[in-house]
Scaffold this motif. Sequence first.
Motif, PDB file in Angstrom:
ATOM      1  N   ALA A   1      71.648  11.464 -35.134  1.00  0.00           N
ATOM      2  CA  ALA A   1      71.303  10.711 -36.308  1.00  0.00           C
ATOM      3  C   ALA A   1      71.716   9.232 -36.356  1.00  0.00           C
ATOM      4  O   ALA A   1      71.288   8.500 -37.226  1.00  0.00           O
ATOM      5  N   GLY A   2      72.630   8.990 -35.477  1.00  0.00           N
ATOM      6  CA  GLY A   2      73.085   7.600 -35.523  1.00  0.00           C
ATOM      7  C   GLY A   2      74.628   7.480 -34.721  1.00  0.00           C
ATOM      8  O   GLY A   2      74.973   8.483 -34.114  1.00  0.00           O
ATOM      9  N   VAL A   3      74.777   6.318 -34.837  1.00  0.00           N
ATOM     10  CA  VAL A   3      76.212   6.001 -34.136  1.00  0.00           C
ATOM     11  C   VAL A   3      77.465   5.550 -35.318  1.00  0.00           C
ATOM     12  O   VAL A   3      76.909   4.572 -35.929  1.00  0.00           O
ATOM     13  N   ARG A   4      78.304   6.076 -35.235  1.00  0.00           N
ATOM     14  CA  ARG A   4      79.340   5.521 -36.136  1.00  0.00           C
ATOM     15  C   ARG A   4      80.290   4.601 -35.195  1.00  0.00           C
ATOM     16  O   ARG A   4      80.990   4.959 -34.375  1.00  0.00           O
ATOM     17  N   LEU A   5      80.766   3.545 -36.007  1.00  0.00           N
ATOM     18  CA  LEU A   5      81.614   2.580 -35.415  1.00  0.00           C
ATOM     19  C   LEU A   5      82.908   2.638 -35.728  1.00  0.00           C
ATOM     20  O   LEU A   5      83.140   3.445 -36.808  1.00  0.00           O
ATOM     21  N   ALA A   6      83.864   1.819 -35.151  1.00  0.00           N
ATOM     22  CA  ALA A   6      85.355   1.984 -35.415  1.00  0.00           C
ATOM     23  C   ALA A   6      85.502   1.455 -36.984  1.00  0.00           C
ATOM     24  O   ALA A   6      86.642   1.977 -37.545  1.00  0.00           O
ATOM     25  N   ASP A   7      84.653   0.494 -37.732  1.00  0.00           N
ATOM     26  CA  ASP A   7      84.715   0.060 -38.933  1.00  0.00           C
ATOM     27  C   ASP A   7      84.271   1.168 -39.827  1.00  0.00           C
ATOM     28  O   ASP A   7      84.067   0.560 -40.956  1.00  0.00           O
ATOM     29  N   ARG A   8      83.665   2.253 -39.506  1.00  0.00           N
ATOM     30  CA  ARG A   8      83.059   3.133 -40.203  1.00  0.00           C
ATOM     31  C   ARG A   8      81.624   2.883 -40.721  1.00  0.00           C
ATOM     32  O   ARG A   8      80.862   3.681 -41.394  1.00  0.00           O
ATOM     33  N   THR A   9      81.275   1.795 -40.093  1.00  0.00           N
ATOM     34  CA  THR A   9      79.689   1.418 -40.126  1.00  0.00           C
ATOM     35  C   THR A   9      78.798   2.349 -39.306  1.00  0.00           C
ATOM     36  O   THR A   9      79.369   3.127 -38.319  1.00  0.00           O
ATOM     37  N   GLU A  10      77.750   2.987 -39.823  1.00  0.00           N
ATOM     38  CA  GLU A  10      76.834   3.799 -39.122  1.00  0.00           C
ATOM     39  C   GLU A  10      75.295   3.249 -39.031  1.00  0.00           C
ATOM     40  O   GLU A  10      74.852   2.673 -39.892  1.00  0.00           O
ATOM     41  N   VAL A  11      75.210   3.190 -37.584  1.00  0.00           N
ATOM     42  CA  VAL A  11      73.863   2.627 -37.097  1.00  0.00           C
ATOM     43  C   VAL A  11      72.798   4.056 -36.969  1.00  0.00           C
ATOM     44  O   VAL A  11      72.930   4.907 -36.115  1.00  0.00           O
ATOM     45  N   PRO A  12      71.828   3.836 -37.653  1.00  0.00           N
ATOM     46  CA  PRO A  12      70.932   5.021 -37.810  1.00  0.00           C
ATOM     47  C   PRO A  12      70.218   4.920 -36.438  1.00  0.00           C
ATOM     48  O   PRO A  12      69.902   3.748 -35.625  1.00  0.00           O
ATOM     49  N   ALA A  13      69.693   6.099 -35.715  1.00  0.00           N
ATOM     50  CA  ALA A  13      69.157   6.177 -34.592  1.00  0.00           C
ATOM     51  C   ALA A  13      68.803   7.571 -34.269  1.00  0.00           C
ATOM     52  O   ALA A  13      69.189   8.519 -34.872  1.00  0.00           O
ATOM     53  N   GLU A  14      67.455   7.684 -33.674  1.00  0.00           N
ATOM     54  CA  GLU A  14      66.877   9.123 -33.109  1.00  0.00           C
ATOM     55  C   GLU A  14      67.375   9.570 -31.898  1.00  0.00           C
ATOM     56  O   GLU A  14      67.243  10.525 -31.582  1.00  0.00           O
ATOM     57  N   ALA A  15      67.991   8.578 -31.180  1.00  0.00           N
ATOM     58  CA  ALA A  15      68.354   8.685 -29.854  1.00  0.00           C
ATOM     59  C   ALA A  15      69.185   7.750 -29.413  1.00  0.00           C
ATOM     60  O   ALA A  15      69.240   6.265 -30.112  1.00  0.00           O
ATOM     61  N   VAL A  16      70.260   7.925 -28.248  1.00  0.00           N
ATOM     62  CA  VAL A  16      71.183   6.904 -27.996  1.00  0.00           C
ATOM     63  C   VAL A  16      71.087   6.854 -26.208  1.00  0.00           C
ATOM     64  O   VAL A  16      70.858   7.796 -25.776  1.00  0.00           O
ATOM     65  N   LEU A  17      70.953   5.533 -25.967  1.00  0.00           N
ATOM     66  CA  LEU A  17      71.278   5.447 -24.410  1.00  0.00           C
ATOM     67  C   LEU A  17      72.413   4.916 -24.206  1.00  0.00           C
ATOM     68  O   LEU A  17      73.075   3.885 -24.646  1.00  0.00           O
ATOM     69  N   LEU A  18      73.154   5.482 -23.159  1.00  0.00           N
ATOM     70  CA  LEU A  18      74.491   4.963 -22.845  1.00  0.00           C
ATOM     71  C   LEU A  18      74.186   4.297 -21.391  1.00  0.00           C
ATOM     72  O   LEU A  18      73.914   4.632 -20.519  1.00  0.00           O
ATOM     73  N   GLY A  19      74.780   2.913 -21.483  1.00  0.00           N
ATOM     74  CA  GLY A  19      74.579   2.306 -20.283  1.00  0.00           C
ATOM     75  C   GLY A  19      75.854   1.231 -20.136  1.00  0.00           C
ATOM     76  O   GLY A  19      75.961   0.100 -20.281  1.00  0.00           O
ATOM     77  N   ILE A  20      77.011   2.081 -20.005  1.00  0.00           N
ATOM     78  CA  ILE A  20      78.236   1.309 -19.801  1.00  0.00           C
ATOM     79  C   ILE A  20      79.038   1.431 -18.484  1.00  0.00           C
ATOM     80  O   ILE A  20      80.226   1.472 -18.364  1.00  0.00           O
ATOM     81  N   GLY A  21      77.909   1.269 -17.538  1.00  0.00           N
ATOM     82  CA  GLY A  21      78.472   1.315 -16.070  1.00  0.00           C
ATOM     83  C   GLY A  21      78.598   2.562 -15.241  1.00  0.00           C
ATOM     84  O   GLY A  21      77.743   3.480 -15.797  1.00  0.00           O
TER      85      GLY A  21
END
Length: 416
Positions: free
Chosen positions: A230-250
């Motif tokens: 449903a989204g991504v929660r950041l350390a500051d508690r902000t939630e970014v809505p999303a239907e999918a997530v792509l991880l590209g961290i190396g």
Amino acid sequence: MDASTGRTADDSAAHVIVGASLAGARAARTLREEGYQGPLVLIGDESELPYERPPLSKGYLQGKDPREKIYVNPAAWYQEQRIDLRLGTAVTALDPAAHLVTLADGSTQRYAKLLLTCGASPRRLPVPGADLPGVHYLRRVEDADRLRELFTTARRIVVIGAGWIGLETTAAAPAAGVEVTVLEAAELPLLRVLGREVAEVFADLHRANGVDLRFGVQVESIVERGGAVAGVRLADRTEVPAEAVLLGIGAAPNTALAEAAGLTVADGVVTDQALRTSDPDVFAAGDVASAFHPLLRRHLRVEHWANALNQSQSAALAMLGREVSYDRTPYFYTDQYDLGMEYTGYVEPDGYDRVVFRGDPATREFLAFWLADGRVLAGMNVNIWDVTDAIRELVRSGRQVDPAALADPARPLTEL
């Protein structure tokens, strides 16, 4: 050993390549072209024919390139060249003393010379929700197939990581009508690779194409509702809505096989300039290899297409007993929106003292040069072509260059 054919005293032992990738396929081709007529085995854990990875985040992902275009060779080529191609087959152990590799089914394969082209695997994000079905990586062709399908169904996705894979995938999404938010821990995209001066160009490029870029953020978790992302929660508690997530961290080199066999490993399988590992009959090339670079005078692991293509050919020659010193200048390229770029050279983070531009970066048609003590360490051409050879010569020469002349479009690079 007969250096012209690569045969050893034991003709029953094959030359074996572990990793049916671009690097593995090119090494096999080189062995045959250079006269090796003995048994040749190419083993890969994927079921696909050996293929090239750049299209997975570029033309193939965008639907511009057909699937057949990604393959290094057609299936018939391996039969014609008498290459024992074993796909969907994992190698589980390596015994250098016995010159044996063990396969997942328990069988073994003897080798005279062995080449590891095992590649790398995407780094995983150690946060809650990272194993949800809607979390994607991009490394294999099936990953690109899933993303292509996703682009037809999703309205909003989040990309975590503003490296090459993250940004190239991001560039493909808006054309499919998908809104993208990019989350990056650093202050700018590609900051470690390009430095602040040039990283700004890519930040501006993506903003101009409607991408929501958020820098200096930390991901706390991937949010799940009803069993779906449903989204991504950041350390500051902000939630970014999303239907999918792509991880590209190396990506991390696939060194487990080498480590278990006792080969020297340090950010990759360590080799000398001839791509020979700590065992004289085992070689490594491509993403998995940390090879000594005689020009740069250091070990270097390069995760780019040109390195897999060229380094594997040199490794094949070394397997045949030829004198090899792999010293090609690192090179990579990217295509994002209307920006095409080639980069030649190598610069460590904070390893340069100035960047010289030839042309205006705001126009996205320029050259950039990274210098230290007046010497060109690397150069990048953006939407300007047929200058790579001249840039490579500047890098390899090691000579001091007048920055004003370097910035002057009227001065041919070949005359500096």
